[in-house]
Design an enzyme around this catalytic site. Structure first.
Site, mmCIF file in Angstrom:
data_model
loop_
_atom_site.group_PDB
_atom_site.id
_atom_site.type_symbol
_atom_site.label_atom_id
_atom_site.label_comp_id
_atom_site.label_asym_id
_atom_site.label_seq_id
_atom_site.Cartn_x
_atom_site.Cartn_y
_atom_site.Cartn_z
ATOM 1 N N CYS A 42 0.880 -1.114 -0.172
ATOM 2 C CA CYS A 42 0.092 -0.417 -0.120
ATOM 3 C C CYS A 42 0.957 1.107 -0.101
ATOM 4 O O CYS A 42 -0.107 2.104 0.254
ATOM 5 C CB CYS A 42 -0.782 -0.104 1.027
ATOM 6 S SG CYS A 42 0.120 -0.072 2.451
ATOM 7 N N CYS B 210 3.137 -2.944 9.054
ATOM 8 C CA CYS B 210 2.668 -1.475 7.780
ATOM 9 C C CYS B 210 0.400 -1.399 8.343
ATOM 10 O O CYS B 210 0.654 -2.146 9.321
ATOM 11 C CB CYS B 210 2.395 -2.287 6.550
ATOM 12 S SG CYS B 210 0.752 -0.684 5.602
ATOM 13 N N CYS C 86 -1.644 -1.799 7.429
ATOM 14 C CA CYS C 86 -1.941 -2.943 6.342
ATOM 15 C C CYS C 86 -2.634 -4.056 6.868
ATOM 16 O O CYS C 86 -2.687 -4.945 6.496
ATOM 17 C CB CYS C 86 -1.861 -2.746 5.338
ATOM 18 S SG CYS C 86 -0.757 -3.161 4.614
ATOM 19 N N ASP D 73 20.740 8.612 72.730
ATOM 20 C CA ASP D 73 21.027 8.184 74.776
ATOM 21 C C ASP D 73 19.854 7.726 74.771
ATOM 22 O O ASP D 73 20.092 6.649 75.862
ATOM 23 C CB ASP D 73 20.964 10.290 75.345
ATOM 24 C CG ASP D 73 20.025 10.313 75.597
ATOM 25 O OD1 ASP D 73 19.463 10.101 74.428
ATOM 26 O OD2 ASP D 73 19.915 11.119 76.436
ATOM 27 N N GLU D 74 19.084 7.497 74.169
ATOM 28 C CA GLU D 74 18.190 5.751 74.918
ATOM 29 C C GLU D 74 18.624 4.814 73.507
ATOM 30 O O GLU D 74 18.781 4.637 71.906
ATOM 31 C CB GLU D 74 16.575 6.218 73.953
ATOM 32 C CG GLU D 74 16.430 7.937 74.352
ATOM 33 C CD GLU D 74 14.682 7.647 74.280
ATOM 34 O OE1 GLU D 74 14.019 7.077 73.933
ATOM 35 O OE2 GLU D 74 14.543 9.228 74.631
ATOM 36 N N CYS E 253 7.544 -16.113 56.802
ATOM 37 C CA CYS E 253 6.193 -15.556 56.541
ATOM 38 C C CYS E 253 6.543 -13.611 56.021
ATOM 39 O O CYS E 253 5.928 -13.046 55.918
ATOM 40 C CB CYS E 253 5.331 -14.954 57.451
ATOM 41 S SG CYS E 253 5.194 -14.594 59.494
HETATM 42 ZN ZN LIG Z 1 1.135 -1.689 3.881
HETATM 43 ZN ZN LIG Z 2 6.862 -15.980 60.627
#
Ligand SMILES: [Zn+2]
Ligand SMILES: [Zn+2]
Length: 101
Positions: free
Chosen positions: A7, A20, A22, A81-82, A93
């Site tokens: 074409c 194409c 087509c 300090d914590e 899991c």
């Molecule tokens: Zn074509």
């Molecule tokens: Zn687990």
């Protein structure tokens, strides 16, 4: 640039082929380029889920699934300090919980 022999429309590259509107398809040279790129084995998939830190496994039983084998890590939640909060993660899991209260 290539044109459809049927074409005379412009062929568009698509998945290594020239197509194409087509419906005509032609396997062009671009296929070679794509094949080479696909062939490279640089895809090194990081398996980070499996073993985040092999040394930090504790013989603690997961409260969620009963699995023995839990990893932990420390996080400084507030001031320096914590005492840092310890987090646990079940290797089976993937449940995460924190120590203490
Ligand atoms: Zn074509
Ligand atoms: Zn687990």
């Amino acid at each position: 640039m290539k044109f459809c022999p049927k074409c005379k429309s412009l062929l568009l590259p698509k998945k290594g082929q020239l197509v194409c509107s087509c419906g005509y398809k032609e396997k062009g040279e671009e296929r070679i380029v794509i094949t080479e790129r696909m062939g490279s084995h640089d895809l090194d998939v990081a398996d980070e889920e499996d073993d985040p830190d092999g040394n930090s496994e504790l013989p603690i039983v997961c409260w969620n699934c009963g699995n023995r084998g839990v990893t932990f890590w420390m996080v400084q939640m507030r001031r320096a300090d914590e005492a840092p909060t310890r987090f646990y993660k079940c290797r089976k899991c993937r449940k995460v919980w924190r120590s203490g209260k």
